[in-house]
Design a protein around this motif. Sequence first.
Motif, mmCIF file in Angstrom:
data_model
loop_
_atom_site.group_PDB
_atom_site.id
_atom_site.type_symbol
_atom_site.label_atom_id
_atom_site.label_comp_id
_atom_site.label_asym_id
_atom_site.label_seq_id
_atom_site.Cartn_x
_atom_site.Cartn_y
_atom_site.Cartn_z
ATOM 1 N N TYR A 1 4.381 65.869 82.065
ATOM 2 C CA TYR A 1 4.123 64.431 81.968
ATOM 3 C C TYR A 1 2.829 64.138 82.731
ATOM 4 N N THR A 2 1.860 63.574 82.028
ATOM 5 C CA THR A 2 0.575 63.292 82.657
ATOM 6 C C THR A 2 0.403 61.799 82.869
ATOM 7 N N LEU A 3 0.191 61.416 84.130
ATOM 8 C CA LEU A 3 -0.067 60.030 84.509
ATOM 9 C C LEU A 3 -1.574 59.867 84.682
ATOM 10 N N LYS A 4 -2.125 58.769 84.151
ATOM 11 C CA LYS A 4 -3.551 58.498 84.305
ATOM 12 C C LYS A 4 -3.740 57.054 84.719
ATOM 13 N N ASN A 5 -4.518 56.833 85.789
ATOM 14 C CA ASN A 5 -4.708 55.463 86.266
ATOM 15 C C ASN A 5 -6.004 54.855 85.731
ATOM 16 N N ALA A 6 -6.233 53.603 86.082
ATOM 17 C CA ALA A 6 -7.407 52.882 85.583
ATOM 18 C C ALA A 6 -8.706 53.455 86.120
ATOM 19 N N SER A 7 -8.631 54.222 87.208
ATOM 20 C CA SER A 7 -9.834 54.805 87.802
ATOM 21 C C SER A 7 -10.200 56.154 87.192
ATOM 22 N N GLY A 8 -9.298 56.705 86.350
ATOM 23 C CA GLY A 8 -9.558 57.989 85.714
ATOM 24 C C GLY A 8 -8.865 59.171 86.358
ATOM 25 N N MET A 9 -8.159 58.946 87.467
ATOM 26 C CA MET A 9 -7.407 60.026 88.103
ATOM 27 C C MET A 9 -6.230 60.420 87.222
ATOM 28 N N GLU A 10 -5.946 61.724 87.151
ATOM 29 C CA GLU A 10 -4.802 62.236 86.397
ATOM 30 C C GLU A 10 -3.919 63.087 87.297
ATOM 31 N N VAL A 11 -2.614 62.890 87.149
ATOM 32 C CA VAL A 11 -1.632 63.729 87.830
ATOM 33 C C VAL A 11 -0.637 64.199 86.780
ATOM 34 N N ALA B 1 1.900 48.496 85.015
ATOM 35 C CA ALA B 1 0.452 48.496 85.203
ATOM 36 C C ALA B 1 -0.024 49.790 85.856
ATOM 37 N N GLU B 2 0.839 50.421 86.643
ATOM 38 C CA GLU B 2 0.528 51.700 87.264
ATOM 39 C C GLU B 2 1.587 52.710 86.828
ATOM 40 N N PRO B 3 1.179 53.823 86.215
ATOM 41 C CA PRO B 3 2.150 54.752 85.621
ATOM 42 C C PRO B 3 3.016 55.432 86.669
ATOM 43 N N ALA B 4 4.266 55.687 86.295
ATOM 44 C CA ALA B 4 5.219 56.324 87.210
ATOM 45 C C ALA B 4 6.143 57.241 86.435
ATOM 46 N N LEU B 5 6.715 58.193 87.132
ATOM 47 C CA LEU B 5 7.685 59.110 86.543
ATOM 48 C C LEU B 5 8.869 59.227 87.490
ATOM 49 N N LYS B 6 10.068 58.922 86.968
ATOM 50 C CA LYS B 6 11.296 59.072 87.760
ATOM 51 C C LYS B 6 11.959 60.396 87.401
ATOM 52 N N LEU B 7 12.316 61.144 88.426
ATOM 53 C CA LEU B 7 13.001 62.419 88.255
ATOM 54 C C LEU B 7 14.345 62.356 88.967
ATOM 55 N N THR B 8 15.395 62.820 88.297
ATOM 56 C CA THR B 8 16.726 62.828 88.921
ATOM 57 C C THR B 8 17.342 64.219 88.797
ATOM 58 N N TYR B 9 18.184 64.535 89.786
ATOM 59 C CA TYR B 9 18.838 65.841 89.798
ATOM 60 C C TYR B 9 20.137 65.741 90.580
#
Length: 381
Positions: free
Chosen positions: A48-58, A153-161
Motif C-alpha cells: 500500500y503506497t501513501l502519497k502526500n501533497a508534497s510528493g513524499m511516498e511511503v 485529506a492525508e492518506p492513512a493505513l490501518k493495520l490490525t492483528y
Amino acid sequence: MKKLLIAITALAAVACNNNKTNETSMSETNISEAPFGVLASGDSVKLYTLKNASGMEVAISDLGGTIIKWTAPDKNGKFEDITLGSNNPEDYLSNTKYLGALIGRFGNRIAKGKFSLDGKEYTLAINNGPNSLHGGSNGFNAAIWTATPIEGAEPALKLTYLSKDGEEGYPGNLNVEVVYTLKNDNSLSIDYKATTDKSTVVNLTNHAYFNLKGEGNGDITDHEITINADKFLPTDAGLIPTGELKPVKGTPFDFTTAHLIGERINDTTDIDIKLGGGYDHCWVFTDQTNKLKSVANVLEPVSGRTMEVFTTEPAVQFYTGNFLNGKATGKSGKKYEFRYGFCLETQHFPDAPNQSAFPTTTLKPGETYTSTTVYKFGVKK
C-alpha cells in the motif's frame, strides 16, 4: 425531440460531474494498492503506497506492517528513498534484521526468555543468544496483518492483528491496531493501540533503518544526531540492561548537543561501546511524560535532509547497523554493508518485565495500550 436531447445532455453532464467527483475523491486519498509477491507458504502479500501533497511516498506491506519504501526531498527538492529494505517479500522472513517492520509483542530483549506475571512464570521463544528478541522466532514482523486504507485529506493505513493467547509464549489474546498517517508536512505518524483479555506485557515499535543519503549510499557515521536524553541503560555482554540508569554526561553517549554518529562510535575504552559493538543501547529521555515530545534530530549535511522524532514513549533504542554485514542486497541492488543504516526505535525499556524499577509494560484486561511516534522530514540548506 428537442426536450429529449436536453434531458440526455443534462444526464450526461451529471454523469461527467459524478466521475470528476470520484476522481477527486480518489486523488485526495492518494492511496494505491498492488501485489507485493507470494511467500513460500503460498500466502500473497500486498503493498500500500501513501502519497502526500508534497510528493513524499511511503509504501507499507501487510507483511509485518513493514515500511518498504520512504522517499524524502533533499535541499534541491530531489526525492530519494531513505529507508533500507528489499524488493523480495521472502527476504523479510529469512533475514533477522527486521528492516522496517512492526515489532511485537515485546520490542527489544527479555533476559533468558522468561518473566513472571501475577505469580506465574512464562517462557518465551529464544532467538538471540540466551534471550528473546523482538517478540520471538515469529514476532509481529512475520505476521500478515489486515490492512484497511483510510480516506481523507492525508492518506492513512490501518493495520490490525490478533496475537493469540500463547503465541511465542506470551499470555492473553492481544488485539493490536496500528495506523500509519502520512501528513502533508512530510511527517509520518504511527499510532499504536492494543487490548488484552489476560494480563500480559506489551512494548511495540517500528524498526525502520534510515540513511538520509539514500538507501545503500554508504554508511551513516557522517550523520549528525541530537538525542534529548540525559541517561542511558548500560548492558551486560548479552545487551540486557544491568538496571543502572547511567548519566550520559562525560561519555560517548552524550548527544544532548549534536555530534556526528561516527565521532565516538569506536571508542572501545568505553565498556558500553565495546559491549554494543558501537551504539545499540536504550536512551532514557529527560522528559519522562507520556505527552508527544521532540526527542531526537538527525542531519545529513550533504543532502541537507533532516529528520525529527516525536514520541509519547519514555525511551529510544539507538542502533547503528552494527550487525549489517553486506549479505543483504537492498532495493537498488546495493549491498547493505556495516553501519549502512541507523534505527531510532521508540519504546519502553528492554527487559522491563524482569526489572521492577523500570516503567511497567504490563497491560491488563480493561486497559488500552496506546503509543504514538512521529518521524518528520525537512531540509537544511
